[in-house]
Design a protein around this motif. Structure first.
Motif, PDB file in Angstrom:
ATOM      1  N   MET A   1      67.655  62.970  59.304  1.00  0.00           N
ATOM      2  CA  MET A   1      67.283  64.302  59.076  1.00  0.00           C
ATOM      3  C   MET A   1      68.623  64.924  60.074  1.00  0.00           C
ATOM      4  SD  MET A   1      65.014  66.797  57.245  1.00  0.00           S
ATOM      5  CE  MET A   1      64.287  67.388  58.802  1.00  0.00           C
ATOM      6  N   THR A   2      69.224  66.410  59.578  1.00  0.00           N
ATOM      7  CA  THR A   2      69.403  66.541  60.734  1.00  0.00           C
ATOM      8  C   THR A   2      69.306  67.793  60.738  1.00  0.00           C
ATOM      9  OG1 THR A   2      72.396  65.585  60.459  1.00  0.00           O
ATOM     10  CG2 THR A   2      71.968  67.591  61.397  1.00  0.00           C
ATOM     11  N   ILE A   3      69.330  68.399  61.786  1.00  0.00           N
ATOM     12  CA  ILE A   3      68.362  70.122  62.225  1.00  0.00           C
ATOM     13  C   ILE A   3      69.620  70.154  62.287  1.00  0.00           C
ATOM     14  CG2 ILE A   3      66.397  71.181  63.018  1.00  0.00           C
ATOM     15  CD1 ILE A   3      64.766  68.452  62.448  1.00  0.00           C
TER      16      ILE A   3
ATOM     17  N   THR B   1      65.644  80.630  73.424  1.00  0.00           N
ATOM     18  CA  THR B   1      64.984  82.004  74.096  1.00  0.00           C
ATOM     19  C   THR B   1      63.783  80.905  74.691  1.00  0.00           C
ATOM     20  OG1 THR B   1      63.257  82.461  72.073  1.00  0.00           O
ATOM     21  CG2 THR B   1      65.152  83.536  72.388  1.00  0.00           C
ATOM     22  N   GLY B   2      62.894  81.529  75.148  1.00  0.00           N
ATOM     23  CA  GLY B   2      61.968  81.128  76.217  1.00  0.00           C
ATOM     24  C   GLY B   2      62.756  80.090  78.090  1.00  0.00           C
ATOM     25  N   ILE B   3      61.807  79.745  77.669  1.00  0.00           N
ATOM     26  CA  ILE B   3      61.792  78.534  79.073  1.00  0.00           C
ATOM     27  C   ILE B   3      62.479  77.460  79.190  1.00  0.00           C
ATOM     28  CG2 ILE B   3      61.466  76.878  81.195  1.00  0.00           C
ATOM     29  CD1 ILE B   3      58.637  79.445  80.644  1.00  0.00           C
ATOM     30  N   SER B   4      63.500  76.682  79.886  1.00  0.00           N
ATOM     31  CA  SER B   4      64.741  76.315  79.073  1.00  0.00           C
ATOM     32  C   SER B   4      64.569  74.891  79.585  1.00  0.00           C
ATOM     33  CB  SER B   4      66.451  76.288  79.903  1.00  0.00           C
ATOM     34  OG  SER B   4      66.686  75.310  81.210  1.00  0.00           O
ATOM     35  N   PRO B   5      65.165  73.910  79.304  1.00  0.00           N
ATOM     36  CA  PRO B   5      64.699  72.179  79.897  1.00  0.00           C
ATOM     37  C   PRO B   5      65.187  72.091  81.285  1.00  0.00           C
ATOM     38  CG  PRO B   5      65.803  71.523  77.751  1.00  0.00           C
ATOM     39  CD  PRO B   5      65.653  73.428  78.405  1.00  0.00           C
TER      40      PRO B   5
ATOM     41  N   ARG C   1      62.149  68.559  70.682  1.00  0.00           N
ATOM     42  CA  ARG C   1      63.008  67.725  70.631  1.00  0.00           C
ATOM     43  C   ARG C   1      63.925  67.799  72.353  1.00  0.00           C
ATOM     44  NH1 ARG C   1      67.851  66.454  66.408  1.00  0.00           N
ATOM     45  NH2 ARG C   1      65.482  66.168  65.971  1.00  0.00           N
ATOM     46  N   ASP C   2      63.843  69.135  72.326  1.00  0.00           N
ATOM     47  CA  ASP C   2      64.790  69.360  73.470  1.00  0.00           C
ATOM     48  C   ASP C   2      63.848  69.158  74.558  1.00  0.00           C
ATOM     49  OD1 ASP C   2      66.883  70.891  74.094  1.00  0.00           O
ATOM     50  OD2 ASP C   2      66.239  73.011  74.577  1.00  0.00           O
TER      51      ASP C   2
ATOM     52  N   ALA D   1      56.127  64.337  68.951  1.00  0.00           N
ATOM     53  CA  ALA D   1      56.657  64.245  68.142  1.00  0.00           C
ATOM     54  C   ALA D   1      55.065  64.032  67.124  1.00  0.00           C
ATOM     55  CB  ALA D   1      57.785  63.612  67.198  1.00  0.00           C
ATOM     56  N   ALA D   2      54.821  63.555  67.723  1.00  0.00           N
ATOM     57  CA  ALA D   2      53.109  63.144  66.962  1.00  0.00           C
ATOM     58  C   ALA D   2      52.759  64.435  66.403  1.00  0.00           C
ATOM     59  CB  ALA D   2      52.885  62.112  67.387  1.00  0.00           C
ATOM     60  N   PHE D   3      52.680  65.273  67.648  1.00  0.00           N
ATOM     61  CA  PHE D   3      52.222  66.630  67.513  1.00  0.00           C
ATOM     62  C   PHE D   3      52.473  67.829  66.822  1.00  0.00           C
ATOM     63  CE2 PHE D   3      50.085  64.268  71.444  1.00  0.00           C
ATOM     64  CZ  PHE D   3      49.292  64.704  70.873  1.00  0.00           C
ATOM     65  N   LEU D   4      53.984  67.811  66.302  1.00  0.00           N
ATOM     66  CA  LEU D   4      54.257  68.482  65.370  1.00  0.00           C
ATOM     67  C   LEU D   4      53.841  68.947  63.742  1.00  0.00           C
ATOM     68  CD1 LEU D   4      58.011  67.353  65.048  1.00  0.00           C
ATOM     69  CD2 LEU D   4      57.437  69.523  66.143  1.00  0.00           C
ATOM     70  N   PRO D   5      53.891  69.969  63.726  1.00  0.00           N
ATOM     71  CA  PRO D   5      52.994  70.801  62.618  1.00  0.00           C
ATOM     72  C   PRO D   5      53.539  70.043  61.167  1.00  0.00           C
ATOM     73  CG  PRO D   5      54.149  72.528  63.851  1.00  0.00           C
ATOM     74  CD  PRO D   5      54.809  71.404  64.518  1.00  0.00           C
TER      75      PRO D   5
END
Length: 341
Positions: free
Chosen positions: A1-3, A11-15, A60-61, A66-70
């Motif tokens: 699936m494409t997000i 916004t916030g802190i970048s990788p 992902r970024d 991903a197991a901790f995604l809501p």
């Protein structure tokens, strides 16, 4: 699936900043006089406008697990949030008295959830109460059609215009404003994750890093240096969640005082958990609980033993008192598992 990349991801802190932070925090490990033991992690999460898709993109970024995604938001949970004890509520002045508009639960079944808007009036001395019940019905109608998602449904508000018409103009205005707020709040919570859910996911992720909650603190954890990169990524994640949301990793030098603080925190919690487990085993013996309940007790014991061994290795110490308590609980489990003749 494409997000589709949400605008909030910018916004916030970048990788890149995550990598810079990781290098800065771990550079102390190259200094023989003050190697890094780990981080004291503190966090605060406030309500923002964070969707499940935002979280998917951010994970992902930042290369998070991903197991901790809501899970997707369920409309029935949104209804419970806005009509629950911490949901929509309003208090206002009526001259010498005060009035409160609140939601009260009525019934819940497979077809619907029903709650009523109630008006409580308290006199000046706060000695007498007057109630107007059922000014409006707030009903969650469950969607039972084929293919409907878990917890699907709609909000239906049915106001009692006759009952509301007997109130003063001030009261009527407040009632209709609260009903409008309920609708707006329900729509909001069907789209955006609550601060409580976001905090819960951050706490679960931190605890999965073999974190040790610091004794006599509120929401402060020790995380070993081997998870430093993940801690920095979580810092970036929380910074994107809303104004005031932050996760602060405080570097702890590998010194005796720091080790003693971490060891004391771990042993205190472990001893408490083992005491509770011992009491539960004794209860299982008295009540002859099922095999499945006994297996749950055994899994709790194994988790405690694994955590003790892991932290003994990471902190280069022998947790003698905890190991002695583990041996005692193991003996209790053996007795519990031994068939009686």
């Amino acid at each position: 699936m494409t997000i589709s990349p949400p605008s909030a991801r910018r916004t916030g802190i970048s990788p890149w900043e995550v990598r810079q932070d990781f290098d800065a925090y771990t550079s102390t490990m190259d200094d023989d006089q003050s190697p890094l033991l780990g981080h004291l992690v503190l966090y605060s999460v406030f309500a923002g406008r964070v969707t499940v898709d935002d979280m998917k993109w951010w994970f992902r970024d930042l290369n998070l697990d991903a197991a901790f995604l809501p899970a997707p938001i369920r409309p029935v949970d949104a209804f419970d949030t806005v009509t629950g004890s911490r949901g929509v509520r309003r208090t206002y002045s009526l001259g010498s008295a005060s009035a409160t508009l609140m939601i009260r639960h009525v019934t819940r079944d497979a077809r619907q959830v029903v709650r009523h808007l109630v008006r409580e009036v308290r006199d000046e001395r706060e000695t007498r109460l007057h109630y107007d019940a059922g000014l409006a019905e707030c009903v969650f109608l469950r969607d039972k059609t084929r293919g409907a998602g878990p917890g699907a449904g709609i909000l239906s508000i049915r106001s009692d215009r006759e009952a509301i018409g007997h109130l003063s103009e001030v009261d009527r205005r407040q009632v209709y404003e609260v009903l409008e707020e309920l609708e707006d709040s329900f729509r909001h919570h069907c789209v955006y994750l609550t601060a409580d859910r976001l905090r819960s996911h951050i706490r679960s992720y931190i605890e999965a890093l073999s974190a040790i909650r610091i004794h006599n603190t509120r929401g402060a954890y020790f995380v070993h240096r081997e998870h430093a990169r993940t801690v920095m990524a979580l810092r970036a994640l929380v910074s994107r969640m809303g104004d005031g949301s932050r996760l602060t990793p405080i570097p702890l030098a590998d010194q005796q005082e720091m080790r003693e603080m971490i060891i004391t925190s771990f042993t205190t919690k472990a001893q408490n958990d083992l005491h509770k487990l011992g009491m539960d085993i004794a209860l299982a013996q008295r009540e002859h609980q099922s095999d499945s309940e006994i297996r749950k007790l055994h899994r709790r014991y194994q988790a405690l033993r694994t955590a003790t061994a892991e932290h003994s290795s990471l902190l280069r110490t022998t947790l003698d008192d905890t190991n002695a308590a583990l041996d005692l609980v193991q003996h209790q489990l053996r007795v519990l598992l031994t068939p009686t003749t």
